[in-house]
Design an enzyme around this catalytic site. Structure first.
Site, mmCIF file in Angstrom:
data_model
loop_
_atom_site.group_PDB
_atom_site.id
_atom_site.type_symbol
_atom_site.label_atom_id
_atom_site.label_comp_id
_atom_site.label_asym_id
_atom_site.label_seq_id
_atom_site.Cartn_x
_atom_site.Cartn_y
_atom_site.Cartn_z
ATOM 1 N N ARG A 30 5.640 5.630 8.062
ATOM 2 C CA ARG A 30 6.856 4.853 8.271
ATOM 3 C C ARG A 30 7.641 5.533 9.389
ATOM 4 N NH1 ARG A 30 6.287 5.714 2.628
ATOM 5 N NH2 ARG A 30 5.989 3.782 1.425
ATOM 6 N N TYR A 70 -2.882 -5.816 1.594
ATOM 7 C CA TYR A 70 -3.688 -5.685 2.809
ATOM 8 C C TYR A 70 -5.052 -6.348 2.680
ATOM 9 C CZ TYR A 70 -0.026 -2.735 4.495
ATOM 10 O OH TYR A 70 1.203 -2.283 4.913
#
Length: 307
Positions: free
Chosen positions: A162, A288
């Protein structure tokens, strides 16, 4: 006559909620700001809605109609389903906190939250990642700043970090090895592998940076030596995607999505991917699989003669 909505004793509880989220729950600064703002909005709305100052006791006697009216007012301000669901979640957490502070059992009104579809992240191709990072580096005003931004983007795509995790890396991580310890959400740490191109990018930045690294301070510095802010990274990416004609979805966080999608497409299993991304639950990682399927369908539609 004094306006009864001008003073809300329960505002002190919102401040306590802020401290609780920061100290006890170890939530991110972004989450703390958002949840505290929700608490203040609720208190202010109820003051207007009921025409009287809001106390802690008043918060413990809310009816479903009160929360429904609050959400309706927020939706009228343009709040979408996902944001409204998060707002309701923050309200429930705040009311539970108020009850705990009063030593009472939480009696939170039952209210069905708005439906929200789970958005599927859009990955960008490896070639687009390369072009984006190169453009960011080339258009920086100084060589060391270009090397800095390139290194940050390489950490996002090469390690799946991140933005906050990349900017939180300190000089204690130097010299770099084949893996690095990263601190993620709620101060949880994980080990991430470092590919050679990522190591090279970070080491080049360190060699060019005019501010020597220290073990205690974040590695990535702003132009004047202060801590690099995430907005500066996002701004550099915005400028680069415009010059390259890339879509609006091309953001720093999209590089993390691309990292996950490309690994999954190359055979990585979900459990390993969960560890690499620092997800608390496997359900967060399973999104995902939808990303990879969506990519395969795009390839099929574009390539199959009958599509």
């Amino acid at each position: 006559m004094a306006d009864p909505t001008a003073s809300h004793p329960a505002s002190a509880l919102a401040a306590g909620w802020h401290d609780h989220l920061t100290r006890d729950r170890r939530r991110s600064q972004h989450t703390v700001r958002a949840y505290t703002a929700t608490a203040h909005r609720l208190i202010d709305f109820l003051g207007q809605h009921r025409g009287e100052a809001v106390t802690g006791d008043a918060l413990l006697t809310l009816e479903p109609s009160d929360l429904r009216a609050f959400l309706t007012s927020r939706r009228a301000e343009g709040l979408g389903n996902s944001s409204a669901a998060r707002e309701l979640s923050a309200v429930r957490g705040f009311l539970a906190f108020v009850a705990a502070e009063a030593g009472k059992e939480a009696n939170i009104p039952r209210l069905k939250g708005p439906k929200r579809g789970r958005s599927v992240p859009r990955p960008i191709s490896p070639a687009e990642v390369t072009s984006l990072a190169a453009d960011v580096e080339e258009n920086a005003r100084e060589e060391w700043i270009g090397a800095r931004d390139f290194a940050v983007l390489m950490l996002l795509y090469g390690c799946g970090l991140r933005v906050s995790e990349a900017l939180g890396i300190t000089g204690a991580s130097l010299p770099l090895g084949e893996a690095m310890l990263v601190t993620g959400k709620r101060n949880k740490t994980r080990v991430v592998p470092l590919l050679k191109p990522v190591r090279d990018a970070v080491e080049r930045y360190v060699s060019l940076c005019p501010y020597p690294p220290t073990k205690e301070e974040p590695l990535f510095r702003g132009a004047r030596g202060g801590l690099l802010q995430g907005e500066m990274v996002r701004r550099a990416v915005r400028n680069a995607r415009r010059s390259l004609g890339l879509g609006e979805r091309t953001t720093p966080h999209a590089l993390r999505h691309s990292f996950a999608t490309h690994l999954l497409g190359r055979g990585a299993d979900l459990r390993s991917l969960q560890e690499l991304l620092g997800h608390a639950s496997l359900s967060s990682t399973q999104i995902y699989t939808a990303v990879d399927t969506a990519h395969l369908m795009d390839v099929y539609r574009n390539a199959h003669p009958r599509a």
